[in-house]
Design a protein around this motif. Structure first.
Motif, PDB file in Angstrom:
ATOM      1  N   GLU A 214      -9.034  31.418  57.408  1.00  0.00           N
ATOM      2  CA  GLU A 214      -9.637  31.693  56.046  1.00  0.00           C
ATOM      3  C   GLU A 214     -10.862  32.073  55.932  1.00  0.00           C
ATOM      4  O   GLU A 214     -11.859  31.608  56.957  1.00  0.00           O
ATOM      5  CB  GLU A 214      -9.281  30.304  55.090  1.00  0.00           C
ATOM      6  CG  GLU A 214      -7.919  30.028  55.057  1.00  0.00           C
ATOM      7  CD  GLU A 214      -7.576  28.624  54.194  1.00  0.00           C
ATOM      8  OE1 GLU A 214      -8.511  28.396  53.366  1.00  0.00           O
ATOM      9  OE2 GLU A 214      -6.491  27.985  54.638  1.00  0.00           O
TER      10      GLU A 214
ATOM     11  N   GLU B 118     -12.335  29.623  59.497  1.00  0.00           N
ATOM     12  CA  GLU B 118     -11.925  28.386  59.300  1.00  0.00           C
ATOM     13  C   GLU B 118     -10.342  28.000  59.272  1.00  0.00           C
ATOM     14  O   GLU B 118      -9.748  28.713  58.939  1.00  0.00           O
ATOM     15  CB  GLU B 118     -12.638  27.576  57.931  1.00  0.00           C
ATOM     16  CG  GLU B 118     -12.124  28.199  56.766  1.00  0.00           C
ATOM     17  CD  GLU B 118     -12.972  27.563  55.506  1.00  0.00           C
ATOM     18  OE1 GLU B 118     -12.158  27.283  54.804  1.00  0.00           O
ATOM     19  OE2 GLU B 118     -13.979  27.672  55.673  1.00  0.00           O
TER      20      GLU B 118
ATOM     21  N   SER C  48      -7.291  24.959  58.224  1.00  0.00           N
ATOM     22  CA  SER C  48      -7.219  23.964  57.499  1.00  0.00           C
ATOM     23  C   SER C  48      -6.845  22.590  58.142  1.00  0.00           C
ATOM     24  O   SER C  48      -6.981  21.494  57.653  1.00  0.00           O
ATOM     25  CB  SER C  48      -6.236  24.221  56.272  1.00  0.00           C
ATOM     26  OG  SER C  48      -4.882  24.528  57.000  1.00  0.00           O
TER      27      SER C  48
ATOM     28  N   LYS D  19     -12.136  23.121  58.052  1.00  0.00           N
ATOM     29  CA  LYS D  19     -12.694  23.557  56.896  1.00  0.00           C
ATOM     30  C   LYS D  19     -13.671  22.404  56.389  1.00  0.00           C
ATOM     31  O   LYS D  19     -14.795  22.835  56.150  1.00  0.00           O
ATOM     32  CB  LYS D  19     -11.326  23.415  55.860  1.00  0.00           C
ATOM     33  CG  LYS D  19     -11.776  23.708  54.368  1.00  0.00           C
ATOM     34  CD  LYS D  19     -10.402  23.771  53.567  1.00  0.00           C
ATOM     35  CE  LYS D  19     -10.401  24.864  52.683  1.00  0.00           C
ATOM     36  NZ  LYS D  19      -9.561  26.125  53.008  1.00  0.00           N
TER      37      LYS D  19
END
Length: 119
Positions: free
Chosen positions: A20, A41, A43, A92
């Motif tokens: 992301e 990033e 998660s 994240k």
């Protein structure tokens, strides 16, 4: 391989693993460390490791030497050093803390032309 092409290759490897917020910083006039910083990033720890592994494998397929791979076991911030391109794969939570985009705020952001995923 041209460093911009290498950066795009690494960005696409990140995208393939559903990384992301993929950002490419042009470091050429800002730092002697590398031509580009690729920042993204994941998660969770497993995704962060999968992203870093994909970048490493894509580079090796193109016979690009991976200079260093740091932080893989902890998977909070994995650095994949491809020479002219340094890929920072963050968890994240860690990305907001280190905020490399702000730290290197005078580096221009490069528009990425990612291949589109099906499905």
């Amino acid at each position: 391989m041209d460093s911009k092409i290498l950066a795009e290759l690494a960005a696409n490897a990140c995208d393939d693993k559903r990384a992301e917020d993929i950002v490419l910083l042009d470091m050429k006039n800002v730092s002697l460390i590398a031509d580009y910083f690729l920042i993204c990033e994941g998660s969770n720890e497993r995704q962060v490791q999968a992203i870093a592994r994909a970048v490493k494998e894509k580079a090796e397929e193109q016979e690009i030497d991976v200079k260093r791979l740091e932080g893989f076991d902890q998977a909070r911030w994995i650095l994949v050093d491809l020479g002219d391109v340094v890929c920072h794969v963050f968890h994240k939570e860690e990305r907001n803390y280190y905020n490399l985009e702000r730290l290197w705020g005078d580096a221009p952001i490069v528009e990425l032309s990612m291949h589109q995923q099906e499905g």
